[in-house]
Scaffold this motif. Sequence first.
Motif, short mmCIF file in Angstrom:
data_model
loop_
_atom_site.label_atom_id
_atom_site.label_comp_id
_atom_site.label_asym_id
_atom_site.label_seq_id
_atom_site.Cartn_x
_atom_site.Cartn_y
_atom_site.Cartn_z
N CYS A 21 0.84 -1.20 0.00
CA CYS A 21 0.00 0.00 0.00
C CYS A 21 0.88 1.24 0.00
CB CYS A 21 -0.91 -0.02 1.22
SG CYS A 21 -1.92 1.46 1.40
N CYS A 24 -0.06 3.44 3.50
CA CYS A 24 0.39 3.09 4.85
C CYS A 24 1.55 2.11 4.87
CB CYS A 24 -0.77 2.54 5.67
SG CYS A 24 -1.31 0.89 5.18
N CYS A 35 -6.73 -1.73 0.54
CA CYS A 35 -5.92 -1.99 1.73
C CYS A 35 -6.83 -2.22 2.93
CB CYS A 35 -4.97 -0.83 2.00
SG CYS A 35 -3.98 -1.05 3.49
N GLU A 37 -5.88 -2.10 5.97
CA GLU A 37 -5.45 -1.24 7.07
C GLU A 37 -6.01 0.17 6.96
OE1 GLU A 37 -3.90 -3.95 9.24
OE2 GLU A 37 -3.30 -1.93 9.86
ZN LIG Z 1 -2.88 1.03 3.50
#
Ligand SMILES: [Zn+2]
Length: 129
Positions: A21, A24, A35, A37
């Motif tokens: 990603c 992040c 993603c 996250e």
């Molecule tokens: Zn991410």
Amino acid sequence: MLSPRYHREIPQRYRLEAGKCTGCGKIHFPPRSVCKECGGRAFEMEKLPSKGKVLTCTTVEIPPAEFDDQKPYVNAIVELENGVRLTCMVAEAPPDEVDVGTEVELVFRRLRCGREWEVLQYGYKAVVV
Ligand SMILES: [Zn+2]
């Protein structure tokens, strides 16, 4: 029959490329479109490291028919050097030589064959280093 195209695609399918990603830095394997996250949708390709260690493992004594010629074998969850975890078979090692913490390296191997399979299937397995 195996087509030339099938042969050409094998390295692409199994070259262990993950999606990193750009928002992040989380690495997803296999790659995802979003993603988990941060919800980002932009990724760059990241080649996974081949070395890691066994997090947990189990011995398979009675496998599905297409793996019967390889029994008994060990299935392991391997954590690679960058923290990515994946499940794979540990090849070329008796079950009593594989345990939590065993250092392994991913290699390209035949996965299975049999009467039901028109072609041999290849992919990654771990070997003890
Ligand atoms: Zn991410």
